[in-house]
Scaffold this motif. Structure first.
Motif, PDB file in Angstrom:
ATOM      1  N   GLY A 161     -10.913   2.416  -5.493  1.00 27.61           N
ATOM      2  CA  GLY A 161     -11.721   3.535  -5.015  1.00 27.61           C
ATOM      3  C   GLY A 161     -12.314   3.252  -3.643  1.00 27.61           C
ATOM      4  O   GLY A 161     -12.383   4.155  -2.793  1.00 27.61           O
ATOM      5  N   LYS A 162     -12.730   2.015  -3.398  1.00 27.23           N
ATOM      6  CA  LYS A 162     -13.253   1.636  -2.075  1.00 27.23           C
ATOM      7  C   LYS A 162     -12.156   1.708  -1.015  1.00 27.23           C
ATOM      8  O   LYS A 162     -12.396   2.143   0.113  1.00 27.23           O
ATOM      9  N   ARG A 163     -10.966   1.315  -1.402  1.00 25.90           N
ATOM     10  CA  ARG A 163      -9.827   1.398  -0.477  1.00 25.90           C
ATOM     11  C   ARG A 163      -9.525   2.853  -0.121  1.00 25.90           C
ATOM     12  O   ARG A 163      -9.207   3.172   1.025  1.00 25.90           O
ATOM     13  N   VAL A 164      -9.620   3.715  -1.112  1.00 24.50           N
ATOM     14  CA  VAL A 164      -9.382   5.140  -0.872  1.00 24.50           C
ATOM     15  C   VAL A 164     -10.392   5.670   0.129  1.00 24.50           C
ATOM     16  O   VAL A 164     -10.045   6.415   1.053  1.00 24.50           O
ATOM     17  N   ALA A 165     -11.649   5.281  -0.024  1.00 24.35           N
ATOM     18  CA  ALA A 165     -12.699   5.745   0.885  1.00 24.35           C
ATOM     19  C   ALA A 165     -12.430   5.287   2.320  1.00 24.35           C
ATOM     20  O   ALA A 165     -12.606   6.054   3.273  1.00 24.35           O
ATOM     21  N   ILE A 166     -11.994   4.041   2.482  1.00 25.62           N
ATOM     22  CA  ILE A 166     -11.687   3.522   3.823  1.00 25.62           C
ATOM     23  C   ILE A 166     -10.514   4.279   4.426  1.00 25.62           C
ATOM     24  O   ILE A 166     -10.534   4.669   5.595  1.00 25.62           O
ATOM     25  N   ALA A 167      -9.471   4.500   3.617  1.00 27.34           N
ATOM     26  CA  ALA A 167      -8.299   5.215   4.116  1.00 27.34           C
ATOM     27  C   ALA A 167      -8.654   6.648   4.509  1.00 27.34           C
ATOM     28  O   ALA A 167      -8.160   7.174   5.511  1.00 27.34           O
ATOM     29  N   GLN A 168      -9.520   7.284   3.721  1.00 27.55           N
ATOM     30  CA  GLN A 168      -9.944   8.641   4.054  1.00 27.55           C
ATOM     31  C   GLN A 168     -10.743   8.670   5.349  1.00 27.55           C
ATOM     32  O   GLN A 168     -10.628   9.604   6.149  1.00 27.55           O
ATOM     33  N   LYS A 169     -11.548   7.651   5.553  1.00 30.74           N
ATOM     34  CA  LYS A 169     -12.325   7.573   6.795  1.00 30.74           C
ATOM     35  C   LYS A 169     -11.395   7.413   7.994  1.00 30.74           C
ATOM     36  O   LYS A 169     -11.620   8.006   9.062  1.00 30.74           O
ATOM     37  N   ALA A 170     -10.328   6.629   7.821  1.00 33.32           N
ATOM     38  CA  ALA A 170      -9.348   6.462   8.888  1.00 33.32           C
ATOM     39  C   ALA A 170      -8.684   7.791   9.226  1.00 33.32           C
ATOM     40  O   ALA A 170      -8.489   8.139  10.395  1.00 33.32           O
ATOM     41  N   VAL A 171      -8.344   8.557   8.194  1.00 36.26           N
ATOM     42  CA  VAL A 171      -7.738   9.878   8.400  1.00 36.26           C
ATOM     43  C   VAL A 171      -8.708  10.797   9.132  1.00 36.26           C
ATOM     44  O   VAL A 171      -8.313  11.556  10.021  1.00 36.26           O
ATOM     45  N   LYS A 172      -9.974  10.710   8.775  1.00 29.95           N
ATOM     46  CA  LYS A 172     -10.984  11.550   9.440  1.00 29.95           C
ATOM     47  C   LYS A 172     -11.047  11.235  10.928  1.00 29.95           C
ATOM     48  O   LYS A 172     -11.074  12.145  11.774  1.00 29.95           O
ATOM     49  N   PHE A 173     -11.059   9.949  11.274  1.00 28.60           N
ATOM     50  CA  PHE A 173     -11.066   9.570  12.694  1.00 28.60           C
ATOM     51  C   PHE A 173      -9.799  10.076  13.395  1.00 28.60           C
ATOM     52  O   PHE A 173      -9.852  10.568  14.527  1.00 28.60           O
ATOM     53  N   SER A 174      -8.675   9.960  12.710  1.00 27.53           N
ATOM     54  CA  SER A 174      -7.413  10.413  13.296  1.00 27.53           C
ATOM     55  C   SER A 174      -7.453  11.917  13.554  1.00 27.53           C
ATOM     56  O   SER A 174      -7.009  12.403  14.600  1.00 27.53           O
TER      57      SER A 174
END
Length: 465
Positions: free
Chosen positions: A195-208
């Motif tokens: 779940g923490k990994r998902v949150a980090i990946a989602q944050k990366a997508v948001k920046f992108s």
């Protein structure tokens, strides 16, 4: 006196026809019982042996059901269940007649049914445990060698959740209750970590996606900052490399842009937009053959990629493949028309008209065209310089308008005269708006509907003559 035929003497006993009928029925019943006794008892050792084997098998099946409790597996419980059913089927055929051990058969059947119920109860629990273990293995394999796109992390999280649900369904009084509880604790910890990994990946997508929005505004330096943050969180995010490559190219650094496009291809080789934009940068550096190969691949991945047909047509024209160029531009015009993009449709039609009419510009016409665009470029450069540390200067034209005028310098067909008398059309620039999928959180920026250039290599080839 004559004796009637209906009455005869048999040893002093008078026998009527009805008496003879009753006697026959009695003899038939006796023969029936004799047959049954023969089958049950009279068949002798055969019947006795069969029943004896059935009772022995019953005891063996019950003993095996007890044994597998110590080391239960799905396969062993399935085998025991089948053995219990077969034994029950034999005992259920024993008749309720004297000497057939019917009572003993019923007693064993009761035990066998109870044992089968317990075996089936635990088999289902074992199958739930096995399903949970399989899902856990799939989730673990899925996230090997991170980082991964947000979709991969989410898929792994869903598998862990499904495995947990299987364990939670296992009853507390079954054979594998303790083992399932031990695994349940570990699986919940793994799900939390994913779940923490998902949150980090989602944050990366948001920046992108924020970088994509800045590209749409023409603010390339800020866009690059967002993309840097995206790849810092998820170094495998292909869309972020694609976006940063576009921004670098717009700032004139096509070599660095190609490096980012290469990374995007490495992490996702199925993005047609990456090949499209890399084709543009390769053309800018004079690598026409590689650019053409990139446009070919973009079209292979997305056969309705109108902008790629438009650009490839320009390159084919430059390579003296005029018929192929016309075919590409006709395809581009058809696709633009289908989606209601009349501006790009007209550009494709203009390209065809110029090629078919073999129009040429005079040296004076080229000079006039270049001088006007040089002035626009200089104006934009000055405004961008002023805006580096502040907002867009009020003395400058609106950013989007001057951005459009600057991009016309790259359009090698847009402002050329054509015989039909239609005027030039404006350039709408790139459509790199961000659209994040609400379900997956995936980056869907840089759609193929956004044309980076209009008209391919047509004008550049003319100028080189």
């Amino acid at each position: 006196m004559a004796i009637p035929q209906a009455i005869q003497s048999a040893g002093g006993i008078m026998v009527t026809r009805s008496d003879r009928s009753t006697s026959k029925k009695s003899r038939g019943a006796l023969w029936g019982w004799a047959a049954i006794l023969f089958l049950v008892l009279g068949a002798g050792s055969l019947a006795t042996s069969a029943m004896s084997q059935a009772f022995e098998k019953s005891q063996a099946a019950l003993a095996e059901a007890e044994r597998v409790k110590n080391v239960p597996t799905v396969s062993s419980l399935v085998a025991v269940g089948q053995d219990l059913r077969e034994t029950m089927a034999v005992l259920e055929k024993i008749p309720n007649v004297p000497g057939a051990n019917y009572e003993l058969a019923q007693s064993d059947l009761q035990k066998l049914r109870a044992s089968l119920e317990e075996v089936e109860y635990n088999r289902q629990a074992m199958e739930s445990l096995k399903a949970a273990e399989d899902l856990a293995m799939e989730a673990a394999v899925l996230v090997q060698n991170p980082p991964h796109p947000v979709q991969v992390w989410r898929e792994a999280e869903e598998k862990w959740q499904e495995a947990i649900a299987n364990l939670e369904a296992i009853p507390a009084d079954c054979y594998v209750a303790q083992k399932s509880q031990e695994k349940l604790s570990a699986y919940r910890s793994n799900r939390a970590a994913i779940g923490k990994r998902v949150a980090i990946a989602q944050k990366a997508v948001k920046f992108s996606n924020q970088g994509s929005a800045k590209i749409s505004e023409g603010n390339y330096k800020v866009a690059i900052q967002y993309f840097d943050q995206a790849v810092g969180l998820n170094p495998n995010l292909a869309e972020a490399y694609l976006g940063r490559g576009i921004a670098l190219s717009e700032l004139g650094n096509d070599r660095k842009a190609i490096e980012d496009y290469d990374r995007a291809v490495k992490f996702n080789p199925n993005l047609p937009q990456t090949y499209y934009y890399r084709g543009w940068s390769r053309y800018q550096l004079g690598n026409e053959a590689q650019a053409l190969a990139d446009y070919d691949e973009a079209i292979r991945l997305e056969p309705d990629y109108a902008e790629a047909y438009l650009e490839r047509g320009g390159l084919r024209y430059q390579g003296e493949l005029e018929q192929e160029a016309i075919e590409d531009w006709e395809k581009a015009a058809e696709l633009f028309s289908d989606r209601g993009d009349l501006e790009n449709y007209q550009i494709a039609q203009n390209a065809i008209a110029i090629l078919q009419n073999n129009l040429e510009l005079t040296a004076d016409e080229f000079d006039e065209f270049d001088d006007a665009n040089d002035a626009n470029d200089a104006e934009l450069a000055e405004c961008e310089k002023l805006a580096e540390s502040d907002s867009w200067p009020e003395t400058c034209p609106p950013r989007d308008k001057i951005y459009v005028r600057r991009r016309r310098r790259r359009i090698r067909i847009l402002d050329l005269p054509i015989n039909s008398g239609s005027g030039s059309t404006g350039d709408t620039g790139k459509n790199t708006g961000s659209d994040t999928d609400k379900n997956t959180g995936s980056d869907r920026s840089f759609g193929s509907s956004g044309s980076r250039t209009r008209g391919g290599s047509f004008r550049r080839r003319r100028k080189r003559r």
